[in-house]
Scaffold this active site. Sequence first.
Site, PDB file in Angstrom:
ATOM      1  N   LYS A 171      35.454  49.915  57.136  1.00 30.83           N
ATOM      2  CA  LYS A 171      34.913  49.497  55.841  1.00 30.83           C
ATOM      3  C   LYS A 171      35.540  50.329  54.719  1.00 30.83           C
ATOM      4  O   LYS A 171      35.279  51.525  54.613  1.00 30.83           O
ATOM      5  CB  LYS A 171      33.394  49.734  55.831  1.00 30.83           C
ATOM      6  CG  LYS A 171      32.734  49.289  54.546  1.00 30.83           C
ATOM      7  CD  LYS A 171      31.318  49.827  54.410  1.00 30.83           C
ATOM      8  CE  LYS A 171      31.240  51.020  53.506  1.00 30.83           C
ATOM      9  NZ  LYS A 171      31.662  50.779  52.130  1.00 30.83           N
ATOM     10  N   GLU A 244      34.089  64.028  56.889  1.00 31.84           N
ATOM     11  CA  GLU A 244      34.943  64.761  55.946  1.00 31.84           C
ATOM     12  C   GLU A 244      34.306  64.595  54.573  1.00 31.84           C
ATOM     13  O   GLU A 244      34.314  63.500  54.015  1.00 31.84           O
ATOM     14  CB  GLU A 244      36.369  64.187  55.944  1.00 31.84           C
ATOM     15  CG  GLU A 244      37.109  64.352  57.261  1.00 31.84           C
ATOM     16  CD  GLU A 244      37.491  65.797  57.553  1.00 31.84           C
ATOM     17  OE1 GLU A 244      37.225  66.693  56.728  1.00 31.84           O
ATOM     18  OE2 GLU A 244      38.053  66.039  58.637  1.00 31.84           O
ATOM     19  N   CYS A 278      39.186  65.525  47.169  1.00 35.11           N
ATOM     20  CA  CYS A 278      38.251  66.468  47.802  1.00 35.11           C
ATOM     21  C   CYS A 278      38.828  67.867  47.806  1.00 35.11           C
ATOM     22  O   CYS A 278      38.106  68.846  47.653  1.00 35.11           O
ATOM     23  CB  CYS A 278      37.951  66.014  49.222  1.00 35.11           C
ATOM     24  SG  CYS A 278      39.420  65.739  50.214  1.00 35.11           S
ATOM     25  N   GLU A 375      31.113  69.816  42.242  1.00 33.24           N
ATOM     26  CA  GLU A 375      32.450  69.199  42.217  1.00 33.24           C
ATOM     27  C   GLU A 375      32.422  68.090  41.169  1.00 33.24           C
ATOM     28  O   GLU A 375      31.607  67.167  41.248  1.00 33.24           O
ATOM     29  CB  GLU A 375      32.887  68.727  43.606  1.00 33.24           C
ATOM     30  CG  GLU A 375      32.356  67.426  44.088  1.00 33.24           C
ATOM     31  CD  GLU A 375      33.107  66.857  45.303  1.00 33.24           C
ATOM     32  OE1 GLU A 375      34.254  67.204  45.567  1.00 33.24           O
ATOM     33  OE2 GLU A 375      32.504  66.019  45.972  1.00 33.24           O
TER      34      GLU A 375
HETATM   35  P1  NAD Z   1      30.652  58.040  48.778  1.00 35.01           P
HETATM   36  O1  NAD Z   1      30.012  58.929  49.768  1.00 35.01           O
HETATM   37  O2  NAD Z   1      29.852  57.526  47.658  1.00 35.01           O
HETATM   38  O3  NAD Z   1      31.257  56.753  49.486  1.00 35.01           O
HETATM   39  C1  NAD Z   1      32.168  56.837  50.564  1.00 35.01           C
HETATM   40  C2  NAD Z   1      32.036  55.590  51.410  1.00 35.01           C
HETATM   41  O4  NAD Z   1      30.739  55.573  52.005  1.00 35.01           O
HETATM   42  C3  NAD Z   1      32.181  54.281  50.658  1.00 35.01           C
HETATM   43  O5  NAD Z   1      32.876  53.367  51.476  1.00 35.01           O
HETATM   44  C4  NAD Z   1      30.738  53.854  50.453  1.00 35.01           C
HETATM   45  O6  NAD Z   1      30.593  52.467  50.289  1.00 35.01           O
HETATM   46  C5  NAD Z   1      30.080  54.328  51.743  1.00 35.01           C
HETATM   47  N1  NAD Z   1      28.647  54.597  51.667  1.00 35.01           N
HETATM   48  C6  NAD Z   1      27.903  54.864  50.565  1.00 35.01           C
HETATM   49  N2  NAD Z   1      26.613  55.076  50.931  1.00 35.01           N
HETATM   50  C7  NAD Z   1      26.545  54.940  52.282  1.00 35.01           C
HETATM   51  C8  NAD Z   1      25.488  55.070  53.242  1.00 35.01           C
HETATM   52  N3  NAD Z   1      24.257  55.371  52.895  1.00 35.01           N
HETATM   53  N4  NAD Z   1      25.801  54.895  54.535  1.00 35.01           N
HETATM   54  C9  NAD Z   1      27.069  54.625  54.926  1.00 35.01           C
HETATM   55  N5  NAD Z   1      28.099  54.477  54.058  1.00 35.01           N
HETATM   56  C10 NAD Z   1      27.842  54.638  52.755  1.00 35.01           C
HETATM   57  O7  NAD Z   1      31.950  58.833  48.269  1.00 35.01           O
HETATM   58  P2  NAD Z   1      33.007  58.368  47.186  1.00 35.01           P
HETATM   59  O8  NAD Z   1      32.341  58.471  45.850  1.00 35.01           O
HETATM   60  O9  NAD Z   1      33.643  57.092  47.596  1.00 35.01           O
HETATM   61  O10 NAD Z   1      34.108  59.511  47.352  1.00 35.01           O
HETATM   62  C11 NAD Z   1      34.031  60.719  46.690  1.00 35.01           C
HETATM   63  C12 NAD Z   1      33.533  61.832  47.598  1.00 35.01           C
HETATM   64  O11 NAD Z   1      34.304  61.864  48.805  1.00 35.01           O
HETATM   65  C13 NAD Z   1      33.690  63.207  47.008  1.00 35.01           C
HETATM   66  O12 NAD Z   1      32.538  63.969  47.273  1.00 35.01           O
HETATM   67  C14 NAD Z   1      34.888  63.802  47.733  1.00 35.01           C
HETATM   68  O13 NAD Z   1      34.940  65.211  47.737  1.00 35.01           O
HETATM   69  C15 NAD Z   1      34.722  63.202  49.081  1.00 35.01           C
HETATM   70  N6  NAD Z   1      36.004  63.170  49.802  1.00 35.01           N
HETATM   71  C16 NAD Z   1      36.160  63.970  50.890  1.00 35.01           C
HETATM   72  C17 NAD Z   1      37.360  63.995  51.563  1.00 35.01           C
HETATM   73  C18 NAD Z   1      37.556  64.882  52.766  1.00 35.01           C
HETATM   74  O14 NAD Z   1      38.478  64.619  53.532  1.00 35.01           O
HETATM   75  N7  NAD Z   1      36.751  65.890  52.985  1.00 35.01           N
HETATM   76  C19 NAD Z   1      38.401  63.176  51.140  1.00 35.01           C
HETATM   77  C20 NAD Z   1      38.207  62.357  50.044  1.00 35.01           C
HETATM   78  C21 NAD Z   1      36.987  62.352  49.397  1.00 35.01           C
END
Ligand code: NAD
Length: 474
Positions: A171, A244, A278, A375
Site C-alpha cells: 500500500k 522504520e 526521516c 521532527e
Molecule cells: P504516516 O505514518 O502518516 O503514514 C505512512 C503510511 O502509513 C501511509 O501509507 C499511511 O496511509 C499509512 N497509515 C496511516 N495511518 C495508518 C494506520 N493507523 N495503520 C496503518 N497504516 C497507516 O507517515 P507519513 O506522514 O507518510 O511519513 C512521514 C513520517 O515517516 C515521518 O515521521 C518520517 O520520519 C517517517 N519516515 C521514516 C523513515 C525511516 O526509514 N525510518 C523513512 C521515511 C519516513
Amino acid sequence: MNFFKDYTMTIAGRAASASEFLQVINPATEEVIAEVPDISREQLDQAVQSAREAFGPWRAQPLEVRQGRVKQIADKIAEHAEEFAQLLTREQGKPLADARFEMSACIHWLTEVAKQAPTVELVSETADRRIETHHVPIGVVGGIAPWNFPMTLSVWKIAPALVAGNTLVLKPSPFTPLTSLKLGELLRDVLPPGVLNIVTGGDRLGPWITEHPGIDKVAFTGSTATGKAIMRSASLNLKRITLELGGNDPAIVLPDVDIEKVVPQLFWAAFRNNAQFCLASKRMYVHESIYERFKEAFVAYAKTVKVGDGTLEGTQIGPIQNKPQFESVKALLSEAKSQGVSFILGGDVPETKGYFVPIAIADNPPEDSRVVAEEAFGPVLPLLRYYSTEEAIQRANASIYGLGASVWGKDLEKAQEVADQLEAGTVWINTIHELGPNFAFGGHKQSGLGVENGLAGLLEYTNPKTIVRNKIPL
Ligand code: NAD
C-alpha cells in the site's frame, strides 16, 4: 504530458478499479493530476487471498528463480526510468534530478538484493547429530509506505520480501500512489499472479491491512505514532513487524571543521528532499567558538538555493508534499515566532500557489522549543550553540528518537569518540546519508523496530527454522 488517466490497482495479477476514487494533487500547483481507486474491504480480501494462494508456489521456486524475477523488476524500472521520474516529481514535488536519483537507487537496490540469499547456518555436526538453522519465508507481507520517498521505500520492501519467498500486498501513501500503481501495472507480465498486489485507499486501508488475519507480517515506514498503532493491531495474530519510524537526527559540528568545506554538505544534510526525510539532520549543534562564522556561511549558502516547482530547470528544493504537512509546518513556524524564536532566514510563509515554505533557519532556539524537540519534516532547521563535547552528546541523546546522527571534525579519533557515544541506528562521520542494500539500517528507541537492508534486513522476512537430525539408526 497528460497524467490524468485511469490508474488501476494490481490484484491477483490483473487490473482492478473501484467504485470510489481518491484525488492525487501535484503539490507544486495544487492541481488534481489523477484519480486512483479507493479499495473496498472485499477487494482487499481478494488481494490477501491471491497473495495466500501464490505463496506456496512462490516459496517452492528455487531461490535463483525468485532472485531472477527481482532482477527483472530492476530491468523493468530501468526501461521506464524517465517516465517514473516525471511521474514522481508530479506526485511528490521533488526536483526532477532527485526523482531520477531515486529511480536509479531503486534499480541499484533491486539488482543488489537480487544477489542476496537467506542463510543456512550449520550449528554443529558430530558423528550422531547435525543441527542447522534455516531461514524460511513468513507468508503474506503487508507493505506500507510513506510519501517522502514513495518508490525507494516500496522497493526496500518488495525486493527482500520476494527474494526470501514471501508474497506481498503493498500500500503506497494515498498522497503518492501513482508511481507504485504504475509499477504494479508493468510487473503484471513479470511476476506470477498474486505475488505482488498493489492496492490504494484512504485512511481505512492501513488499519485493514495491519489487522488482517490473512497477513503474517507488516513492513512499515512512516511516523512513530502510526508505528505504535501498527504494533498494537499486529498483536491480533502476532504478526511479525518491521517498523522504520521518525527521527530527530543531531549533527555535531566540532570546533576544528573547515567551515567552507562542510557548509554545503551540512546544508543538504538538513534540507535534502525539502527536509521531508526521516534521516535529515534536524538539530545542528555547532561549537560556540565557530558558531557565528558557521551561521553566516550557512545562511549565505542557503540563499543560493532555488526553491520551486520540481519540473523546472534549476529547482533544488520543491514544495511540501501535501496540505496537512504544509499546515503543520506553518503552525510550527508561527508558534516558534510567537514564542520569540529568532530566525536568521525565513520563518514566514507567503501566500502562493503550491505548498511552498521558504528555507527557515532558527538562531539558537531553546532546547525545549518545538523546532528543536520535534521532527519538523519540513525546511525548518535550528542551529544550536554548544560549549563542550560532553554537553553536545548529552543534548543529542536527549530524544525519544535514535534513527541517525552525524559528527563533523578534522580529528577523526575525536569524531569517532563522539560517534561511539551517540544513540542512533546509523552514525556518519564526515559524511551523511550513505545507505546501501548490503548494510543494515534501522532505528534505536522510538525510531523503529528491526532493520531494513543487508542480510539482517533480508532475514526480517523469514522465520528461523532449526532442524536437529539424529543420525543414529533407529
Ligand atoms: P504516516 O505514518 O502518516 O503514514 C505512512 C503510511 O502509513 C501511509 O501509507 C499511511 O496511509 C499509512 N497509515 C496511516 N495511518 C495508518 C494506520 N493507523 N495503520 C496503518 N497504516 C497507516 O507517515 P507519513 O506522514 O507518510 O511519513 C512521514 C513520517 O515517516 C515521518 O515521521 C518520517 O520520519 C517517517 N519516515 C521514516 C523513515 C525511516 O526509514 N525510518 C523513512 C521515511 C519516513
